[in-house]
Design a protein around this motif. Structure first.
Motif, mmCIF file in Angstrom:
data_model
loop_
_atom_site.group_PDB
_atom_site.id
_atom_site.type_symbol
_atom_site.label_atom_id
_atom_site.label_comp_id
_atom_site.label_asym_id
_atom_site.label_seq_id
_atom_site.Cartn_x
_atom_site.Cartn_y
_atom_site.Cartn_z
ATOM 1 N N PRO A 155 0.826 -1.218 0.000
ATOM 2 C CA PRO A 155 0.000 0.000 0.000
ATOM 3 C C PRO A 155 0.857 1.264 0.000
ATOM 4 C CG PRO A 155 0.084 -0.928 2.209
ATOM 5 C CD PRO A 155 0.885 -1.840 1.343
ATOM 6 N N TYR A 156 1.167 1.776 -1.186
ATOM 7 C CA TYR A 156 2.012 2.968 -1.299
ATOM 8 C C TYR A 156 1.381 4.201 -0.648
ATOM 9 C CZ TYR A 156 5.211 0.793 -4.679
ATOM 10 O OH TYR A 156 6.143 0.000 -5.285
ATOM 11 N N SER A 157 0.059 4.258 -0.734
ATOM 12 C CA SER A 157 -0.636 5.448 -0.237
ATOM 13 C C SER A 157 -2.097 5.083 -0.033
ATOM 14 C CB SER A 157 -0.508 6.598 -1.234
ATOM 15 O OG SER A 157 -1.262 6.303 -2.405
ATOM 16 N N HIS A 158 -2.914 6.095 0.155
ATOM 17 C CA HIS A 158 -4.349 5.854 0.319
ATOM 18 C C HIS A 158 -5.071 5.817 -1.028
ATOM 19 C CE1 HIS A 158 -4.040 6.146 4.642
ATOM 20 N NE2 HIS A 158 -3.408 7.314 4.531
ATOM 21 N N TYR A 159 -4.349 6.016 -2.104
ATOM 22 C CA TYR A 159 -4.963 5.966 -3.436
ATOM 23 C C TYR A 159 -5.505 4.556 -3.696
ATOM 24 C CZ TYR A 159 -5.306 6.223 -8.564
ATOM 25 O OH TYR A 159 -5.749 6.178 -9.862
ATOM 26 N N GLU A 160 -6.545 4.477 -4.485
ATOM 27 C CA GLU A 160 -7.298 3.231 -4.662
ATOM 28 C C GLU A 160 -6.520 2.117 -5.366
ATOM 29 O OE1 GLU A 160 -10.496 3.451 -7.557
ATOM 30 O OE2 GLU A 160 -9.602 5.243 -8.434
ATOM 31 N N GLN A 161 -5.361 2.409 -5.919
ATOM 32 C CA GLN A 161 -4.618 1.392 -6.671
ATOM 33 C C GLN A 161 -4.320 0.150 -5.834
ATOM 34 O OE1 GLN A 161 -0.549 2.221 -7.005
ATOM 35 N NE2 GLN A 161 -0.102 0.533 -8.376
ATOM 36 N N LYS A 162 -3.670 0.311 -4.696
ATOM 37 C CA LYS A 162 -3.382 -0.754 -3.729
ATOM 38 C C LYS A 162 -2.894 -2.051 -4.393
ATOM 39 C CE LYS A 162 -6.495 0.977 -0.164
ATOM 40 N NZ LYS A 162 -6.653 2.314 -0.789
ATOM 41 N N PRO A 163 -1.675 -2.070 -4.904
ATOM 42 C CA PRO A 163 -1.160 -3.253 -5.599
ATOM 43 C C PRO A 163 -0.771 -4.384 -4.649
ATOM 44 C CG PRO A 163 0.538 -1.584 -5.459
ATOM 45 C CD PRO A 163 -0.704 -0.964 -4.881
ATOM 46 N N TRP A 164 -0.835 -5.604 -5.162
ATOM 47 C CA TRP A 164 -0.343 -6.757 -4.408
ATOM 48 C C TRP A 164 0.096 -7.852 -5.379
ATOM 49 C CZ3 TRP A 164 -5.616 -6.224 -5.185
ATOM 50 C CH2 TRP A 164 -6.334 -7.361 -5.564
ATOM 51 N N PHE A 165 0.833 -8.831 -4.817
ATOM 52 C CA PHE A 165 1.303 -9.992 -5.582
ATOM 53 C C PHE A 165 0.868 -11.267 -4.873
ATOM 54 C CE2 PHE A 165 4.277 -6.679 -6.774
ATOM 55 C CZ PHE A 165 4.512 -6.894 -8.127
ATOM 56 N N GLU A 166 0.496 -12.262 -5.660
ATOM 57 C CA GLU A 166 0.168 -13.575 -5.108
ATOM 58 C C GLU A 166 1.110 -14.622 -5.701
ATOM 59 O OE1 GLU A 166 -3.952 -14.605 -5.445
ATOM 60 O OE2 GLU A 166 -4.639 -12.703 -4.563
ATOM 61 N N TYR A 167 1.631 -15.465 -4.816
ATOM 62 C CA TYR A 167 2.589 -16.487 -5.232
ATOM 63 C C TYR A 167 1.874 -17.721 -5.749
ATOM 64 C CZ TYR A 167 6.313 -19.981 -4.878
ATOM 65 O OH TYR A 167 7.213 -20.978 -5.142
ATOM 66 N N ASN A 168 2.304 -18.209 -6.915
ATOM 67 C CA ASN A 168 1.741 -19.411 -7.523
ATOM 68 C C ASN A 168 2.748 -20.556 -7.392
ATOM 69 O OD1 ASN A 168 0.937 -21.463 -9.352
ATOM 70 N ND2 ASN A 168 -0.202 -19.993 -10.574
ATOM 71 N N GLU A 169 2.413 -21.575 -6.608
ATOM 72 C CA GLU A 169 3.342 -22.682 -6.361
ATOM 73 C C GLU A 169 3.564 -23.561 -7.593
ATOM 74 O OE1 GLU A 169 1.942 -24.896 -3.032
ATOM 75 O OE2 GLU A 169 2.589 -23.402 -1.558
#
Length: 385
Positions: free
Chosen positions: A259-273
């Motif tokens: 969460p870089y900021s309060h902006y709606e972007q809110k990026p994340w990564f999910e790991y695929n085994e």
């Protein structure tokens, strides 16, 4: 008397004859025995000799048999290792200087085009709490890349990290000054290069409609005359391991929330085994490349904490950050994270990353996402869901 004497002599003669015959017989027996023993010994010697000869013959034949040599097949003829990914690519592409493109990352710019072909992507803040991406390409042929947006001065350090040409469409006042001060090679679409390097997508609304392509970039490159090949003495930023790295850290990293900021972007990564890659999400869904309709995915994630602040008195709220310094961060791969430190000695030297023992880290081969994240928000990051 004579008769008696004759009898005695006859007996003596007979006795002598008997003794003589016995001696001859005994001698013959001895000779016969000796011959048998010598013959037996000779036969034994011959047999041993034949066996040795046979053995010698076998050894010679074994030695003379042609040895099976495993045929070495060169599957990478005409290819060279890409210093951005550690993977094999064409010699032509590997010798080409990288290009870094400033990519719009607002919701109105989604989905972006061509970004899946980037070898490395940097993400950090610009004004208003939004992020922009700096996508670095070497081995690519995309017919559509963008939307392309304006430059920010601290992104020049990402370009210097890889000896890359900075491609952008417009620039901040600070970037304009630093391009000159730092003698940074760049190609600006808002210049005489516009018609050569860029085009407008009529289905998009400005300023989210400017795109470029592999062919257009190479034409603009020829026009400006920048060096086209790798700098001979340039130190590659990343070191790649020949063996697959599985971090020994106890720190699980399967859901990376940034969460870089309060902006709606809110990026994340999910790991695929299944493929050991990290899949990118933002704005509540998959981060997709429009041209392939595939989700962005990466082998490595680097989080680099930096001091980031709003420039005091700037009417647009432009940001600044300290990158020629040292700091902390994380290296993430194959479901685990480890703490690292980083150091950049000058604008013209690459940022290098070190483990807790002070040794330069090696990355797994593949594409890398670098998150330059505000140091004062590092407690907001999570590594598992």
């Amino acid at each position: 008397m004579n008769k008696v004497l004759n009898k005695v002599m006859i007996k003596a003669i007979i006795l002598v004859m008997i003794l003589t015959m016995s001696t001859v017989t005994g001698c013959k027996k001895k000779v016969s025995d000796t011959s048998v023993n010598e013959d037996n010994q000779a036969e034994t010697n011959i047999t041993d000799s034949e066996e040795q000869e046979n053995n010698d013959t076998t050894d010679i034949e074994d030695n003379e048999e042609p040895q099976e040599v495993e045929e070495v097949v060169n599957d990478h003829e005409g290819e060279v290792i890409n210093t951005l990914t550690g993977q094999w690519i064409s010699e032509e592409a590997a010798n080409r200087r990288p290009i870094g493109i400033m990519i719009n990352n607002l919701k109105a710019a989604m989905p972006q085009s061509g970004i899946a072909q980037a070898d490395i992507v940097y993400e950090t803040l610009v004004e208003g709490g939004i992020t922009r991406l700096y996508a670095i390409f070497r081995d690519f042929d995309a017919e559509k890349i963008g939307p392309v947006r304006s430059a920010r001065h601290y992104y020049l350090d990402f370009a210097f990290d890889h000896d890359a040409i900075y491609v952008h469409y417009g620039k901040s006042t600070y970037a304009k000054d630093k391009f000159k001060e730092w003698n940074s090679p760049h190609m600006d679409g808002l210049s005489g290069l516009d018609a050569v390097m860029c085009y407008q997508d009529p289905t998009r609304v400005r300023p989210h409609s400017t795109y470029t392509s592999y062919d257009k970039l190479l034409k603009a490159w020829k026009q400006v005359g920048y060096r086209e090949t790798n700098k001979e003495d340039f130190e590659a930023k990343f070191k790649f391991s020949e063996e697959e790295i599985n971090l020994t850290s106890d720190m699980e990293a399967t859901y990376i929330d940034l969460p870089y900021s309060h902006y709606e972007q809110k990026p994340w990564f999910e790991y695929n085994e299944e493929d050991n890659l990290y899949y990118r999400f933002q704005f509540g869904g998959k981060h997709i490349d429009r041209e392939t309709d595939e989700q962005l995915k990466y082998k490595n994630i680097i989080i680099q904490f930096a001091n980031i602040w709003t420039i005091k008195g700037d009417k647009y709220g432009c940001m600044n950050m300290t990158l020629v310094t040292s700091g902390e961060g994380y290296y993430i791969t194959n479901g685990k994270a480890q703490k690292i430190t980083w150091k950049k000695p000058s604008h013209y030297k690459p940022t290098l990353y070190y483990n807790e023992n002070g040794e330069e880290i090696e990355l797994n081969k593949g594409k890398t996402w670098v998150s330059v994240f505000p140091k004062n928000r590092k407690s907001k990051i999570t590594f598992t869901k």
